[in-house]
Design a protein around this motif. Structure first.
Motif, PDB file in Angstrom:
ATOM      1  N   ILE A  63     -13.101 -30.447  31.186  1.00 39.35           N
ATOM      2  CA  ILE A  63     -13.359 -29.322  32.015  1.00 39.35           C
ATOM      3  C   ILE A  63     -12.369 -28.286  31.461  1.00 39.35           C
ATOM      4  O   ILE A  63     -12.788 -27.193  30.946  1.00 39.35           O
ATOM      5  CB  ILE A  63     -13.557 -29.197  33.298  1.00 39.35           C
ATOM      6  N   LEU A  64     -10.965 -28.578  31.583  1.00 36.43           N
ATOM      7  CA  LEU A  64      -9.991 -27.616  31.309  1.00 36.43           C
ATOM      8  C   LEU A  64      -9.883 -27.468  29.724  1.00 36.43           C
ATOM      9  O   LEU A  64      -9.791 -26.507  29.378  1.00 36.43           O
ATOM     10  CB  LEU A  64      -8.490 -28.069  31.614  1.00 36.43           C
ATOM     11  N   SER A  65     -10.332 -28.489  29.005  1.00 31.42           N
ATOM     12  CA  SER A  65     -10.138 -28.426  27.618  1.00 31.42           C
ATOM     13  C   SER A  65     -11.365 -27.427  27.060  1.00 31.42           C
ATOM     14  O   SER A  65     -11.260 -26.763  26.021  1.00 31.42           O
ATOM     15  CB  SER A  65     -10.528 -29.888  26.782  1.00 31.42           C
ATOM     16  N   ILE A  66     -12.591 -27.665  27.541  1.00 27.35           N
ATOM     17  CA  ILE A  66     -13.645 -26.979  27.217  1.00 27.35           C
ATOM     18  C   ILE A  66     -13.548 -25.448  27.437  1.00 27.35           C
ATOM     19  O   ILE A  66     -13.610 -24.463  26.719  1.00 27.35           O
ATOM     20  CB  ILE A  66     -14.806 -27.358  28.097  1.00 27.35           C
ATOM     21  N   ARG A  87     -12.910 -24.577  36.008  1.00 30.53           N
ATOM     22  CA  ARG A  87     -11.623 -24.610  35.347  1.00 30.53           C
ATOM     23  C   ARG A  87     -10.523 -23.740  36.445  1.00 30.53           C
ATOM     24  O   ARG A  87      -9.508 -24.252  36.671  1.00 30.53           O
ATOM     25  CB  ARG A  87     -11.637 -23.782  34.055  1.00 30.53           C
ATOM     26  N   ASN A  88     -11.141 -22.532  36.826  1.00 27.45           N
ATOM     27  CA  ASN A  88     -10.266 -21.945  37.792  1.00 27.45           C
ATOM     28  C   ASN A  88      -9.774 -22.604  38.752  1.00 27.45           C
ATOM     29  O   ASN A  88      -8.890 -22.743  39.492  1.00 27.45           O
ATOM     30  CB  ASN A  88     -10.881 -20.624  38.062  1.00 27.45           C
ATOM     31  N   LEU A  89     -10.992 -23.359  39.556  1.00 24.43           N
ATOM     32  CA  LEU A  89     -10.942 -23.988  40.832  1.00 24.43           C
ATOM     33  C   LEU A  89      -9.721 -25.331  40.359  1.00 24.43           C
ATOM     34  O   LEU A  89      -8.897 -25.243  41.475  1.00 24.43           O
ATOM     35  CB  LEU A  89     -12.085 -24.718  41.309  1.00 24.43           C
ATOM     36  N   LEU A  90      -9.985 -25.998  39.526  1.00 25.08           N
ATOM     37  CA  LEU A  90      -9.004 -26.928  39.059  1.00 25.08           C
ATOM     38  C   LEU A  90      -7.575 -26.649  38.867  1.00 25.08           C
ATOM     39  O   LEU A  90      -6.650 -27.093  39.341  1.00 25.08           O
ATOM     40  CB  LEU A  90      -9.463 -27.764  37.823  1.00 25.08           C
ATOM     41  N   VAL A  91      -7.372 -25.315  38.451  1.00 25.59           N
ATOM     42  CA  VAL A  91      -6.073 -24.983  38.068  1.00 25.59           C
ATOM     43  C   VAL A  91      -5.405 -24.394  39.143  1.00 25.59           C
ATOM     44  O   VAL A  91      -4.197 -24.619  39.532  1.00 25.59           O
ATOM     45  CB  VAL A  91      -6.247 -23.813  36.942  1.00 25.59           C
ATOM     46  N   HIS A  92      -6.201 -23.719  40.064  1.00 28.18           N
ATOM     47  CA  HIS A  92      -5.688 -23.050  41.330  1.00 28.18           C
ATOM     48  C   HIS A  92      -5.735 -23.678  42.722  1.00 28.18           C
ATOM     49  O   HIS A  92      -5.286 -23.342  43.468  1.00 28.18           O
ATOM     50  CB  HIS A  92      -6.108 -21.354  41.302  1.00 28.18           C
ATOM     51  N   GLU A  93      -6.126 -24.955  42.723  1.00 23.61           N
ATOM     52  CA  GLU A  93      -6.399 -25.427  43.886  1.00 23.61           C
ATOM     53  C   GLU A  93      -6.045 -26.885  43.856  1.00 23.61           C
ATOM     54  O   GLU A  93      -7.024 -27.819  43.885  1.00 23.61           O
ATOM     55  CB  GLU A  93      -7.816 -25.227  44.512  1.00 23.61           C
ATOM     56  N   ASN A  94      -4.972 -27.407  43.317  1.00 26.32           N
ATOM     57  CA  ASN A  94      -4.355 -28.711  43.513  1.00 26.32           C
ATOM     58  C   ASN A  94      -5.139 -29.514  42.574  1.00 26.32           C
ATOM     59  O   ASN A  94      -5.971 -30.444  42.980  1.00 26.32           O
ATOM     60  CB  ASN A  94      -4.459 -29.242  44.838  1.00 26.32           C
ATOM     61  N   PHE A  95      -4.706 -29.518  41.282  1.00 25.96           N
ATOM     62  CA  PHE A  95      -5.421 -30.148  40.214  1.00 25.96           C
ATOM     63  C   PHE A  95      -5.249 -31.765  40.521  1.00 25.96           C
ATOM     64  O   PHE A  95      -6.291 -32.428  40.226  1.00 25.96           O
ATOM     65  CB  PHE A  95      -4.696 -29.884  38.964  1.00 25.96           C
ATOM     66  N   ALA A  96      -4.152 -32.053  40.814  1.00 21.21           N
ATOM     67  CA  ALA A  96      -4.041 -33.456  41.155  1.00 21.21           C
ATOM     68  C   ALA A  96      -5.120 -34.255  42.083  1.00 21.21           C
ATOM     69  O   ALA A  96      -5.466 -35.267  41.869  1.00 21.21           O
ATOM     70  CB  ALA A  96      -2.394 -33.923  41.344  1.00 21.21           C
TER      71      ALA A  96
END
Length: 168
Positions: free
Chosen positions: A36-39, A125-134
């Motif tokens: 998702i981040l790559s896309i 993508r925004n959720l992944l980056v801004h809400e605890n990716f791990a």
């Protein structure tokens, strides 16, 4: 993106051949987030390059540098209403007639669903980056993400083409 997918599939197949089902599943879980981040990163690159190309068509290097500094560099996240249902925020930046032209093209070419998937991937993508990716979980399968990517890519190519067309 295709190389990334192929590489992951090779890793997954290797792990499964070695009987490492749990590792293969763990790899899939993390890969969904990376995909998702790559896309989203790829889409950002495509669209900002199209805007850069449009700015570079100006006969003035000063205009190009102004646009680069104030409209391109670190501005992509402001182009779109990621939780919205359309790309009017972005297309309005180029004037009302451009906004209408893009909207008409989206309808004529049946790209509304592609546009929505583009926004959905950007929002995820925004959720992944801004809400605890791990700790984030992605409920979509890898195949779901690939299908969304392929469909959203149609919109990105359309929009990039519109930005490079002389009439926009």
């Amino acid at each position: 993106i295709d190389t990334l997918i192929t590489g992951h599939q090779a890793i997954r197949n290797f792990l499964l051949e070695k009987g490492e089902v749990t590792l293969a599943n763990d790899s899939d879980t993390e890969f969904r987030k990376v995909l998702i981040l790559s896309i989203a990163s790829f889409f950002e690159h495509q669209i900002t390059e199209a805007v850069r190309h449009l700015a570079n068509q100006s006969s003035s290097p000063r205009i190009f540098h102004l646009v680069e500094a104030k409209a391109i560099s670190r501005q992509y996240h402001t182009y779109f209403d990621w939780e919205g249902k359309n790309v009017n925020r972005f297309t309005s930046l180029f004037g009302q007639s451009s906004k209408q032209e893009v909207a008409k093209g989206l309808e004529q070419l049946e790209l509304i669903e592609s546009m929505k998937l583009f926004l959905e991937l950007g929002q995820r993508r925004n959720l992944l980056v801004h809400e605890n990716f791990a700790a984030a979980m992605v409920e979509w399968s890898i195949n779901d993400i690939i299908e969304k990517y392929e469909k959203a890519l149609e919109f990105v190519l359309f929009l990039s083409g519109k930005l490079q067309a002389p009439e926009l």
